[in-house]
Design a protein around this motif. Structure first.
Motif, short mmCIF file in Angstrom:
data_model
loop_
_atom_site.label_atom_id
_atom_site.label_comp_id
_atom_site.label_asym_id
_atom_site.label_seq_id
_atom_site.Cartn_x
_atom_site.Cartn_y
_atom_site.Cartn_z
N UNK A 36 0.83 -1.20 0.00
CA UNK A 36 0.00 0.00 0.00
C UNK A 36 0.87 1.25 0.00
N UNK A 37 1.91 1.24 0.81
CA UNK A 37 2.82 2.38 0.86
C UNK A 37 3.51 2.59 -0.49
N UNK A 38 3.90 1.51 -1.12
CA UNK A 38 4.52 1.60 -2.45
C UNK A 38 3.55 2.24 -3.45
N UNK A 39 2.29 1.82 -3.42
CA UNK A 39 1.30 2.37 -4.35
C UNK A 39 1.06 3.85 -4.08
N UNK A 40 0.98 4.24 -2.81
CA UNK A 40 0.77 5.66 -2.49
C UNK A 40 1.94 6.50 -2.99
N UNK A 41 3.15 6.00 -2.82
CA UNK A 41 4.34 6.73 -3.31
C UNK A 41 4.31 6.84 -4.83
N UNK A 42 3.93 5.76 -5.51
CA UNK A 42 3.83 5.79 -6.97
C UNK A 42 2.82 6.84 -7.42
N UNK A 43 1.68 6.88 -6.75
CA UNK A 43 0.64 7.85 -7.11
C UNK A 43 1.15 9.28 -6.93
N UNK A 44 1.86 9.53 -5.86
CA UNK A 44 2.40 10.87 -5.63
C UNK A 44 3.47 11.23 -6.64
N UNK A 45 4.30 10.25 -7.00
CA UNK A 45 5.39 10.53 -7.93
C UNK A 45 4.88 10.77 -9.35
#
Length: 182
Positions: free
Chosen positions: A108-117
């Motif tokens: 989930x943290x990886x996906x949130x970071x991807x979305x922000x990037x």
């Protein structure tokens, strides 16, 4: 060997709870049986005591091994695999938390970071909520990392201080988190 009433109730309860925790009922029952067993058990013993199929036993043990929740034991002159759980309850809890983090929190943290990037997408409210959630999860994972480094004795001391810590924070100046006074 027949299970005592206490064993039966514990095993059945863990089976029911297993489905709520995201594992299948049989896996929960196998774990409960091993947890309460004074001696390591082999697959045949587990199959017999739980009245389940050999294939269910095998699949359940593989799942428990993938979660690092059971230990494999061998005895001289016996080719069978025997299984047991760690004796240290804190080791079990730490393993569960770590494994759940790997399976649920980290992706989930990886996906949130991807979305922000990926940059602004024209929905400032959604982007702010994603950033807020990422910050909170990062804070929780950093806290977990710190707790994971503590010796068990220190962790127990910290946990038993609960109310004292709360009163200490009540006296401290309020912190500002995520743009809001807390």
């Amino acid at each position: 060997m027949a299970l005592s009433t206490t064993h039966q109730e514990f095993v059945l309860h863990f089976g029911e709870m297993g489905s709520r925790w995201g594992i299948n009922r049989t896996v929960g029952q196998i774990y409960a049986l091993l947890f309460l067993s004074e001696a390591p058990l082999n697959a045949e013993q587990i199959t017999t005591q739980l009245s389940i199929s050999r294939s269910n036993t095998s699949m359940g043990l593989k799942e428990l091994q993938s979660w690092n929740l059971v230990r494999l034991r061998h005895y001289p002159g016996d080719r069978r695999d025997y299984f047991t759980t760690p004796d240290d309850l804190w080791e079990i809890v730490r393993t569960l938390v770590s494994e759940r983090r790997k399976r649920e929190i980290d992706p989930t943290l990886t996906k949130l970071r991807e979305l922000e990037m990926s940059g602004p997408q024209g929905d400032p409210y959604a982007e702010a909520r994603i950033a807020e959630l990422r910050e909170m999860i990062e804070m929780m994972t950093q806290f977990h990392d710190e707790m994971e480094r503590l010796e068990t004795e220190r962790l127990v001391q910290l946990m038993t201080m609960g109310r004292k810590l709360g009163s200490l924070f009540d006296r401290a100046p309020r912190m500002k988190l995520w743009g809001k006074a807390k």
